[in-house]
Scaffold this motif. Structure first.
Motif, PDB file in Angstrom:
ATOM      1  N   GLU A 115       0.826  -1.079  -0.135  1.00  0.00           N
ATOM      2  CA  GLU A 115       0.101  -0.066   0.088  1.00  0.00           C
ATOM      3  C   GLU A 115       0.720   1.264  -0.036  1.00  0.00           C
ATOM      4  OE1 GLU A 115      -4.061  -0.971   2.302  1.00  0.00           O
ATOM      5  OE2 GLU A 115      -2.251  -1.441   3.382  1.00  0.00           O
ATOM      6  N   ALA A 116       0.572   1.937  -1.329  1.00  0.00           N
ATOM      7  CA  ALA A 116       1.622   3.303  -1.341  1.00  0.00           C
ATOM      8  C   ALA A 116       1.369   4.338  -0.166  1.00  0.00           C
ATOM      9  CB  ALA A 116       1.434   3.675  -3.003  1.00  0.00           C
ATOM     10  N   GLU A 117       0.390   4.418   0.342  1.00  0.00           N
ATOM     11  CA  GLU A 117       0.201   5.455   1.214  1.00  0.00           C
ATOM     12  C   GLU A 117       1.381   5.599   2.163  1.00  0.00           C
ATOM     13  OE1 GLU A 117      -4.101   4.368  -0.135  1.00  0.00           O
ATOM     14  OE2 GLU A 117      -2.244   3.455   0.557  1.00  0.00           O
ATOM     15  N   LEU A 118       1.874   4.342   2.646  1.00  0.00           N
ATOM     16  CA  LEU A 118       2.636   4.347   3.765  1.00  0.00           C
ATOM     17  C   LEU A 118       4.118   4.731   3.215  1.00  0.00           C
ATOM     18  CD1 LEU A 118       1.442   0.793   5.119  1.00  0.00           C
ATOM     19  CD2 LEU A 118       1.218   3.035   6.262  1.00  0.00           C
ATOM     20  N   ILE A 119       4.656   4.709   2.073  1.00  0.00           N
ATOM     21  CA  ILE A 119       5.875   4.809   1.523  1.00  0.00           C
ATOM     22  C   ILE A 119       5.997   6.145   0.575  1.00  0.00           C
ATOM     23  CG2 ILE A 119       6.806   2.563   2.214  1.00  0.00           C
ATOM     24  CD1 ILE A 119       6.015   1.690  -0.450  1.00  0.00           C
ATOM     25  N   TRP A 120       4.814   6.472   0.101  1.00  0.00           N
ATOM     26  CA  TRP A 120       4.949   7.525  -1.081  1.00  0.00           C
ATOM     27  C   TRP A 120       5.843   8.809  -0.444  1.00  0.00           C
ATOM     28  CZ3 TRP A 120       4.425   7.816  -5.884  1.00  0.00           C
ATOM     29  CH2 TRP A 120       4.069   8.967  -6.317  1.00  0.00           C
ATOM     30  N   SER A 121       5.313   9.387   0.733  1.00  0.00           N
ATOM     31  CA  SER A 121       6.137  10.429   1.270  1.00  0.00           C
ATOM     32  C   SER A 121       7.598  10.528   1.334  1.00  0.00           C
ATOM     33  CB  SER A 121       5.616  11.272   2.305  1.00  0.00           C
ATOM     34  OG  SER A 121       4.325  11.590   2.413  1.00  0.00           O
ATOM     35  N   GLN A 122       8.069   9.330   1.931  1.00  0.00           N
ATOM     36  CA  GLN A 122       9.484   9.012   1.903  1.00  0.00           C
ATOM     37  C   GLN A 122      10.161   8.803   0.415  1.00  0.00           C
ATOM     38  OE1 GLN A 122      11.215   8.880   4.847  1.00  0.00           O
ATOM     39  NE2 GLN A 122      13.135   8.659   3.261  1.00  0.00           N
ATOM     40  N   MET A 123       9.488   8.048  -0.230  1.00  0.00           N
ATOM     41  CA  MET A 123       9.909   7.931  -1.860  1.00  0.00           C
ATOM     42  C   MET A 123      10.124   9.368  -2.421  1.00  0.00           C
ATOM     43  SD  MET A 123       9.195   8.595  -5.043  1.00  0.00           S
ATOM     44  CE  MET A 123       7.357   8.432  -5.057  1.00  0.00           C
ATOM     45  N   LEU A 124       9.129  10.194  -2.347  1.00  0.00           N
ATOM     46  CA  LEU A 124       9.542  11.802  -2.803  1.00  0.00           C
ATOM     47  C   LEU A 124      10.604  12.346  -2.236  1.00  0.00           C
ATOM     48  CD1 LEU A 124       5.816  12.846  -3.109  1.00  0.00           C
ATOM     49  CD2 LEU A 124       7.351  12.017  -4.909  1.00  0.00           C
ATOM     50  N   HIS A 125      10.734  12.214  -0.747  1.00  0.00           N
ATOM     51  CA  HIS A 125      11.759  12.923  -0.104  1.00  0.00           C
ATOM     52  C   HIS A 125      12.864  12.547  -0.761  1.00  0.00           C
ATOM     53  CE1 HIS A 125      14.589  13.235   3.145  1.00  0.00           C
ATOM     54  NE2 HIS A 125      14.358  14.490   3.398  1.00  0.00           N
ATOM     55  N   ASP A 126      13.303  11.192  -0.779  1.00  0.00           N
ATOM     56  CA  ASP A 126      14.476  10.679  -1.354  1.00  0.00           C
ATOM     57  C   ASP A 126      14.710  11.056  -2.767  1.00  0.00           C
ATOM     58  OD1 ASP A 126      14.842   9.240   1.016  1.00  0.00           O
ATOM     59  OD2 ASP A 126      14.143   7.189   0.487  1.00  0.00           O
ATOM     60  N   ARG A 134      15.784   1.747  -5.008  1.00  0.00           N
ATOM     61  CA  ARG A 134      15.146   0.671  -5.994  1.00  0.00           C
ATOM     62  C   ARG A 134      13.972   0.288  -5.644  1.00  0.00           C
ATOM     63  NH1 ARG A 134      15.895   0.064 -10.898  1.00  0.00           N
ATOM     64  NH2 ARG A 134      16.628  -1.972 -11.181  1.00  0.00           N
ATOM     65  N   VAL A 135      13.593  -0.052  -4.203  1.00  0.00           N
ATOM     66  CA  VAL A 135      12.464  -0.497  -3.727  1.00  0.00           C
ATOM     67  C   VAL A 135      12.039  -0.037  -2.352  1.00  0.00           C
ATOM     68  CG1 VAL A 135      11.465  -2.797  -2.885  1.00  0.00           C
ATOM     69  CG2 VAL A 135      13.081  -2.844  -4.839  1.00  0.00           C
ATOM     70  N   TYR A 136      10.810   0.391  -2.146  1.00  0.00           N
ATOM     71  CA  TYR A 136      10.110   0.831  -1.186  1.00  0.00           C
ATOM     72  C   TYR A 136       8.855  -0.170  -0.746  1.00  0.00           C
ATOM     73  CZ  TYR A 136      12.594   5.223  -1.670  1.00  0.00           C
ATOM     74  OH  TYR A 136      13.677   6.053  -1.943  1.00  0.00           O
ATOM     75  N   LYS A 137       9.182  -0.905   0.222  1.00  0.00           N
ATOM     76  CA  LYS A 137       8.172  -1.582   0.810  1.00  0.00           C
ATOM     77  C   LYS A 137       7.387  -1.417   2.131  1.00  0.00           C
ATOM     78  CE  LYS A 137       7.671  -6.759   1.817  1.00  0.00           C
ATOM     79  NZ  LYS A 137       8.406  -8.059   1.727  1.00  0.00           N
ATOM     80  N   ALA A 138       5.987  -1.317   2.011  1.00  0.00           N
ATOM     81  CA  ALA A 138       5.291  -1.022   3.038  1.00  0.00           C
ATOM     82  C   ALA A 138       5.463  -2.060   4.195  1.00  0.00           C
ATOM     83  CB  ALA A 138       3.701  -0.813   2.876  1.00  0.00           C
ATOM     84  N   GLY A 139       5.858  -2.011   5.449  1.00  0.00           N
ATOM     85  CA  GLY A 139       6.001  -2.787   6.471  1.00  0.00           C
ATOM     86  C   GLY A 139       4.878  -3.389   7.108  1.00  0.00           C
ATOM     87  N   CYS A 140       3.627  -2.813   7.092  1.00  0.00           N
ATOM     88  CA  CYS A 140       2.380  -3.054   7.608  1.00  0.00           C
ATOM     89  C   CYS A 140       1.268  -2.655   6.732  1.00  0.00           C
ATOM     90  CB  CYS A 140       2.498  -2.491   8.926  1.00  0.00           C
ATOM     91  SG  CYS A 140       2.550  -0.463   8.808  1.00  0.00           S
ATOM     92  N   PHE A 141       0.178  -2.921   7.085  1.00  0.00           N
ATOM     93  CA  PHE A 141      -1.263  -2.228   6.419  1.00  0.00           C
ATOM     94  C   PHE A 141      -1.771  -0.978   6.882  1.00  0.00           C
ATOM     95  CE2 PHE A 141      -1.304  -7.040   6.037  1.00  0.00           C
ATOM     96  CZ  PHE A 141      -1.457  -7.122   4.803  1.00  0.00           C
ATOM     97  N   VAL A 142      -1.891  -0.004   6.137  1.00  0.00           N
ATOM     98  CA  VAL A 142      -2.132   1.107   6.510  1.00  0.00           C
ATOM     99  C   VAL A 142      -3.632   1.303   7.125  1.00  0.00           C
ATOM    100  CG1 VAL A 142      -3.566   1.767   4.456  1.00  0.00           C
ATOM    101  CG2 VAL A 142      -2.775   3.503   5.372  1.00  0.00           C
ATOM    102  N   ASP A 143      -3.493   2.106   8.366  1.00  0.00           N
ATOM    103  CA  ASP A 143      -4.637   2.615   9.005  1.00  0.00           C
ATOM    104  C   ASP A 143      -5.443   3.372   8.049  1.00  0.00           C
ATOM    105  OD1 ASP A 143      -6.592   3.193  10.911  1.00  0.00           O
ATOM    106  OD2 ASP A 143      -5.164   3.834  12.597  1.00  0.00           O
TER     107      ASP A 143
END
Length: 405
Positions: A115-126, A134-143
């Motif tokens: 689920e991209a909501e958990l990692i989108w902001s970090q990806m944009l920051h990077d 190369r890979v961003y992986k959500a470590g859990c399910f979004v609330d």
């Protein structure tokens, strides 16, 4: 900074079968509008859905984000390869890329898993700091309570089908069942999460309530007590809405009554098969063939039209299955039948089984539209399954008066 969101087209999107559903009952996924809402105002955002709009490949962007289902992913790779050849960074996400990230990484600079909501902001920051991974992986399910409201402004000025709607909304994610052909559990886990009812009602009030609203949930009443509370509140709004659920709605009179009073006009339901052994083989525990006729009648008598979805090519299906199914549809008076050929989507239990049995005959993902056979059926030939699908499709849909729906 400019970012382009893209939903790729399909190989057969101009075919009769594809258009019959997509162009009449289209509603947009909320994934990209939600990511747009999570994107910094420093970005200029644009969006293309290639099913309805041509992509202007002459425009330049700093970042291209592509979300694709399996049947779209080959086209998605072509688009990604083009932009990367121009030196533009490409992000890919969605169910297919999450299941087969190494494949997607051959065409993208970065793959988002889960689920991209958990990692989108970090990806944009990077990305902004030149340290894109190369890979961003959500470590859990979004609330669900943490998900922002979709930015529907990205649909402004976009071509839409006459019967389509951008009045889509999501109350829940996941499904309490675990059908072997479905990728929902594979992507969302064996979870069922939901938003606060008050927040949903408030968001509905921001939409055009003179037009029908579509819930994109996989099973809107997967939690019955939650659904009853939701339907009670929706009933106060005087709207019409449609969504997805299962046939067990007929077993709960209170839930069915509240669903009716809330303004439900129609529900997509997976009937799947009229053969009980088929249902057992795909773990469709919510369905009982012996209860079909009574359940369908009970729901449709309340004014809720059923879009009944059927799968052909299951283990017990034979060449005479198509005619038997047609007789059932006529007898049950299903408002709108929808047909699919069993498709072994990557990561599903069905795909794993067919792979082990060496029965998958094509890995051309663009053929994975559920309108073409890509595996060897057990009790009929590939040609018999393809022809049977086309025969029942024509037998039913050529006689449907869409103005009555």
């Amino acid at each position: 900074m400019k970012i382009k969101f893209i939903l790729p087209g399909f190989k057969n999107m101009h075919s009769r079968e594809f258009k019959s559903i997509m162009f009449r009952y289209w509603f947009p996924s909320l994934t990209i509008p939600i990511l747009a809402a999570l994107t910094s105002k420093n970005y200029e955002i644009s969006f293309d859905d290639e099913v309805f709009d041509e992509i202007n490949f002459n425009e330049d962007f700093d970042l291209v984000a592509i979300s694709a289902m399996t049947a779209q992913v080959i086209r998605g790779y072509q688009i990604a390869d083009y932009y990367r050849s121009k030196g533009i960074k490409v992000i890919m996400g969605g169910v297919h890329a999450s299941v087969l990230p190494e494949e997607a990484l051959q065409h993208a600079d970065c793959v988002m898993i889960g689920e991209a909501e958990l990692i989108w902001s970090q990806m944009l920051h990077d990305f902004e700091n030149g340290s894109l991974k190369r890979v961003y992986k959500a470590g859990c399910f979004v609330d669900m309570k943490e998900i922002p409201r979709a930015d529907r402004s990205i649909f402004n000025g976009k071509t839409r089908p006459v019967h389509g709607t951008v009045n889509s909304i999501q109350a829940t994610r996941g499904c309490p069942y675990n059908c072997k052909f479905c990728s929902v559990t594979n992507f969302f886990g064996n979870t069922y999460r939901y938003r606060d009812v008050d927040d949903i009602i408030d968001e509905i009030c921001t939409l055009d309530m003179t037009k029908e609203i579509c819930f994109v949930d996989d099973n809107i009443y997967g939690n019955r007590e939650y659904a009853k509370k939701l339907f009670k509140e929706i009933g106060e709004l005087g709207i019409r809405w449609s969504g997805q659920g299962n046939i067990t709605l007929a077993k709960d009179d209170e839930l069915l009554d509240l669903c009716t009073k809330s303004g439900c006009s129609g529900l997509l339901m997976g009937i799947e098969s009229i053969n009980e052994k088929n249902l057992e083989s795909i773990n469709k525990k919510s369905n009982n063939v012996n209860e079909y006729l009574d359940s369908i009648k009970k729901i449709q008598d309340r004014g809720i039209k059923i879009l009944g979805s059927f799968i052909f090519g299951l283990e017990e299906d034979t060449p005479d299955t198509f005619e038997k199914t047609l007789r059932f549809i006529e007898n049950a008076e299903i408002a709108l039948p929808a047909f699919n050929i069993l498709t072994p989507y990557p990561g599903t239990q069905i795909a794993n089984m067919l792979q082990k049995e060496n029965r998958i005959i094509s890995y051309d993902w663009s053929d994975y539209t559920a309108t073409k056979t890509v595996f060897q059926p057990k009790n009929m030939t590939v040609d018999e399954l393809d022809k049977g699908y086309k025969w029942i499709y024509s037998a039913v849909h050529d006689n449907i008066n869409l103005k009555q729906l």
